[in-house]
Design a protein around this motif. Structure first.
Motif, PDB file in Angstrom:
ATOM      1  N   THR A   1       0.835  -1.193   0.000  1.00  9.71           N
ATOM      2  CA  THR A   1       0.000   0.000   0.000  1.00  9.71           C
ATOM      3  C   THR A   1       0.877   1.253   0.000  1.00  9.71           C
ATOM      4  OG1 THR A   1      -0.095   0.249   2.409  1.00  9.71           O
ATOM      5  CG2 THR A   1      -1.769  -1.191   1.376  1.00  9.71           C
ATOM      6  N   GLN A   2       0.281   2.348  -0.387  1.00  7.63           N
ATOM      7  CA  GLN A   2       0.976   3.628  -0.383  1.00  7.63           C
ATOM      8  C   GLN A   2       1.477   3.967   1.015  1.00  7.63           C
ATOM      9  OE1 GLN A   2      -1.176   6.726  -2.396  1.00  7.63           O
ATOM     10  NE2 GLN A   2       0.082   8.353  -1.524  1.00  7.63           N
ATOM     11  N   GLN A   3       0.670   3.730   2.022  1.00  2.00           N
ATOM     12  CA  GLN A   3       1.057   4.039   3.401  1.00  2.00           C
ATOM     13  C   GLN A   3       2.241   3.190   3.852  1.00  2.00           C
ATOM     14  OE1 GLN A   3      -0.428   6.651   5.279  1.00  2.00           O
ATOM     15  NE2 GLN A   3       1.492   6.311   6.388  1.00  2.00           N
ATOM     16  N   GLU A   4       2.246   1.908   3.476  1.00  7.36           N
ATOM     17  CA  GLU A   4       3.361   1.033   3.855  1.00  7.36           C
ATOM     18  C   GLU A   4       4.671   1.518   3.248  1.00  7.36           C
ATOM     19  OE1 GLU A   4       1.104  -3.265   4.422  1.00  7.36           O
ATOM     20  OE2 GLU A   4       1.669  -2.616   2.393  1.00  7.36           O
ATOM     21  N   VAL A   5       4.641   1.922   1.988  1.00  6.03           N
ATOM     22  CA  VAL A   5       5.851   2.445   1.330  1.00  6.03           C
ATOM     23  C   VAL A   5       6.246   3.766   1.978  1.00  6.03           C
ATOM     24  CG1 VAL A   5       6.853   3.232  -0.853  1.00  6.03           C
ATOM     25  CG2 VAL A   5       5.302   1.250  -0.832  1.00  6.03           C
ATOM     26  N   TRP A   6       5.270   4.640   2.197  1.00  6.49           N
ATOM     27  CA  TRP A   6       5.538   5.943   2.813  1.00  6.49           C
ATOM     28  C   TRP A   6       6.212   5.793   4.178  1.00  6.49           C
ATOM     29  CZ3 TRP A   6       5.535  10.893   1.373  1.00  6.49           C
ATOM     30  CH2 TRP A   6       5.604  11.869   2.370  1.00  6.49           C
ATOM     31  N   ASP A   7       5.707   4.875   4.985  1.00  7.68           N
ATOM     32  CA  ASP A   7       6.241   4.701   6.332  1.00  7.68           C
ATOM     33  C   ASP A   7       7.734   4.371   6.321  1.00  7.68           C
ATOM     34  OD1 ASP A   7       3.768   5.284   7.418  1.00  7.68           O
ATOM     35  OD2 ASP A   7       3.254   3.178   7.813  1.00  7.68           O
ATOM     36  N   VAL A   8       8.204   3.724   5.285  1.00 13.55           N
ATOM     37  CA  VAL A   8       9.631   3.386   5.194  1.00 13.55           C
ATOM     38  C   VAL A   8      10.424   4.542   4.594  1.00 13.55           C
ATOM     39  CG1 VAL A   8      11.329   1.811   4.163  1.00 13.55           C
ATOM     40  CG2 VAL A   8       9.151   0.926   5.039  1.00 13.55           C
TER      41      VAL A   8
ATOM     42  N   LEU B   1      14.393  -1.987  -1.162  1.00 11.43           N
ATOM     43  CA  LEU B   1      13.126  -1.582  -0.553  1.00 11.43           C
ATOM     44  C   LEU B   1      12.063  -2.659  -0.751  1.00 11.43           C
ATOM     45  CD1 LEU B   1      11.384   0.399   0.984  1.00 11.43           C
ATOM     46  CD2 LEU B   1      11.085   1.709  -1.140  1.00 11.43           C
ATOM     47  N   ARG B   2      12.048  -3.269  -1.912  1.00 13.42           N
ATOM     48  CA  ARG B   2      11.081  -4.346  -2.180  1.00 13.42           C
ATOM     49  C   ARG B   2      11.289  -5.496  -1.183  1.00 13.42           C
ATOM     50  NH1 ARG B   2       8.649  -4.337  -6.315  1.00 13.42           N
ATOM     51  NH2 ARG B   2      10.224  -3.560  -7.765  1.00 13.42           N
TER      52      ARG B   2
ATOM     53  N   GLY C   1      24.643  -0.340  -0.546  1.00 12.40           N
ATOM     54  CA  GLY C   1      25.572   0.705  -0.967  1.00 12.40           C
ATOM     55  C   GLY C   1      25.301   2.057  -0.338  1.00 12.40           C
ATOM     56  N   CYS C   2      24.289   2.154   0.520  1.00 12.59           N
ATOM     57  CA  CYS C   2      23.958   3.405   1.205  1.00 12.59           C
ATOM     58  C   CYS C   2      24.343   3.276   2.675  1.00 12.59           C
ATOM     59  CB  CYS C   2      22.463   3.697   1.080  1.00 12.59           C
ATOM     60  SG  CYS C   2      21.904   5.158   1.989  1.00 12.59           S
ATOM     61  N   THR C   3      25.125   4.241   3.159  1.00 15.16           N
ATOM     62  CA  THR C   3      25.513   4.281   4.560  1.00 15.16           C
ATOM     63  C   THR C   3      25.400   5.717   5.057  1.00 15.16           C
ATOM     64  OG1 THR C   3      27.842   4.625   4.002  1.00 15.16           O
ATOM     65  CG2 THR C   3      27.131   2.337   4.368  1.00 15.16           C
ATOM     66  N   PHE C   4      25.374   5.877   6.362  1.00 15.35           N
ATOM     67  CA  PHE C   4      25.386   7.223   6.925  1.00 15.35           C
ATOM     68  C   PHE C   4      26.796   7.787   6.824  1.00 15.35           C
ATOM     69  CE2 PHE C   4      21.526   5.859   9.259  1.00 15.35           C
ATOM     70  CZ  PHE C   4      20.696   6.905   8.886  1.00 15.35           C
ATOM     71  N   ALA C   5      26.921   8.995   6.314  1.00 17.05           N
ATOM     72  CA  ALA C   5      28.209   9.686   6.273  1.00 17.05           C
ATOM     73  C   ALA C   5      28.492  10.327   7.622  1.00 17.05           C
ATOM     74  CB  ALA C   5      28.212  10.748   5.171  1.00 17.05           C
ATOM     75  N   LYS C   6      27.427  10.682   8.314  1.00 18.30           N
ATOM     76  CA  LYS C   6      27.529  11.297   9.638  1.00 18.30           C
ATOM     77  C   LYS C   6      26.178  11.154  10.315  1.00 18.30           C
ATOM     78  CE  LYS C   6      26.569  15.807   7.630  1.00 18.30           C
ATOM     79  NZ  LYS C   6      27.040  17.140   7.379  1.00 18.30           N
ATOM     80  N   PRO C   7      26.104  11.432  11.613  1.00 14.35           N
ATOM     81  CA  PRO C   7      24.809  11.338  12.299  1.00 14.35           C
ATOM     82  C   PRO C   7      23.800  12.345  11.723  1.00 14.35           C
ATOM     83  CG  PRO C   7      26.610  11.413  13.883  1.00 14.35           C
ATOM     84  CD  PRO C   7      27.197  11.716  12.531  1.00 14.35           C
ATOM     85  N   LEU C   8      22.524  12.020  11.878  1.00 14.56           N
ATOM     86  CA  LEU C   8      21.463  12.931  11.456  1.00 14.56           C
ATOM     87  C   LEU C   8      21.607  14.265  12.180  1.00 14.56           C
ATOM     88  CD1 LEU C   8      18.332  10.593  11.564  1.00 14.56           C
ATOM     89  CD2 LEU C   8      19.608  11.313   9.541  1.00 14.56           C
TER      90      LEU C   8
ATOM     91  N   TRP D   1      17.099   4.426   5.506  1.00 15.09           N
ATOM     92  CA  TRP D   1      17.536   3.982   4.179  1.00 15.09           C
ATOM     93  C   TRP D   1      18.740   3.040   4.205  1.00 15.09           C
ATOM     94  CZ3 TRP D   1      17.246   8.716   0.386  1.00 15.09           C
ATOM     95  CH2 TRP D   1      15.951   9.258   0.417  1.00 15.09           C
ATOM     96  N   PRO D   2      19.789   3.298   5.006  1.00 12.35           N
ATOM     97  CA  PRO D   2      20.923   2.366   5.013  1.00 12.35           C
ATOM     98  C   PRO D   2      20.545   0.950   5.457  1.00 12.35           C
ATOM     99  CG  PRO D   2      21.612   4.477   5.904  1.00 12.35           C
ATOM    100  CD  PRO D   2      20.099   4.520   5.773  1.00 12.35           C
ATOM    101  N   ASP D   3      19.417   0.792   6.128  1.00 12.84           N
ATOM    102  CA  ASP D   3      18.969  -0.539   6.536  1.00 12.84           C
ATOM    103  C   ASP D   3      18.534  -1.387   5.346  1.00 12.84           C
ATOM    104  OD1 ASP D   3      19.381   0.267   9.149  1.00 12.84           O
ATOM    105  OD2 ASP D   3      17.250   0.560   9.597  1.00 12.84           O
ATOM    106  N   TRP D   4      18.075  -0.759   4.287  1.00 11.51           N
ATOM    107  CA  TRP D   4      17.539  -1.533   3.170  1.00 11.51           C
ATOM    108  C   TRP D   4      18.166  -1.196   1.808  1.00 11.51           C
ATOM    109  CZ3 TRP D   4      15.368   1.837  -0.259  1.00 11.51           C
ATOM    110  CH2 TRP D   4      14.832   3.023   0.237  1.00 11.51           C
TER     111      TRP D   4
END
Length: 170
Positions: A17-24, A157-158, A38-45, A32-35
């Motif tokens: 659903t749209q809401q399920e995708v939005w929530d992620v 993400l899928r 090749g994506c990692t945090f460069a620094k803390p938020l 994002w780095p969880d799923w």
């Protein structure tokens, strides 16, 4: 030398659903780095002050994420992502900084047969000297690397959404 502007777009579809995708994708903790391979945090938020009764959208727009994206061609892009407008659960617009400067948006819409389509648009200019210098001849390679990176994100993400579905059914 001013590097060329890249207009990049992707379209992803999910059975969720749209809401399920939005929530992620609109998670204020930027999972994002969880799923995304090749994506990692460069620094803390980095989070600007916000009211204790702030909405999820207000918290998201107070957040800047510094992310690294490892391209298939061997280089890593450091990109900051700062949402500027949130229309839950339909659209996020954002500013990009770091190795890519510009803006973009992510739009979600339900599909008639079920599921969700996500469109991603980027309008960015490389800021690193080597990318700016090579842009006139390397644009096809950079565009190819972007497509591969986005495909990895879509697949990640899928799989993440499928794991959530299985967890919810237990």
């Amino acid at each position: 030398m001013v590097a060329r502007i890249y207009d990049l777009s992707s379209s992803w579809t999910f059975p969720n659903t749209q809401q399920e995708v939005w929530d992620v994708i609109a998670d204020a903790d930027m999972s994002w780095p969880d799923w995304w391979p090749g994506c990692t945090f460069a620094k803390p938020l980095v989070r600007a002050p916000y009211a204790s009764d702030a909405s999820d959208a207000e918290i998201l727009t107070a957040t800047t994420a510094g992310l690294n994206f490892k391209a298939t061609l061997g280089y890593t892009l450091k990109v900051s992502y700062r949402p500027t407008h949130v229309d839950s659960p339909n659209e996020i617009t954002f500013d990009a900084g770091g190795d890519l400067h510009g803006d973009g948006r992510v739009m979600l819409r339900p599909l008639p047969h079920g599921g969700t389509q996500m469109k991603i648009e980027w309008r960015v200019r490389p800021t690193s000297l080597w990318m700016a210098f090579l842009s006139p001849v390397a644009a096809p390679a950079f565009t190819y690397a972007h497509r591969v990176l986005m495909r990895r994100g879509e697949e990640g993400l899928r799989q993440h959404l499928a794991r959530q579905d299985k967890g919810n059914r237990k």
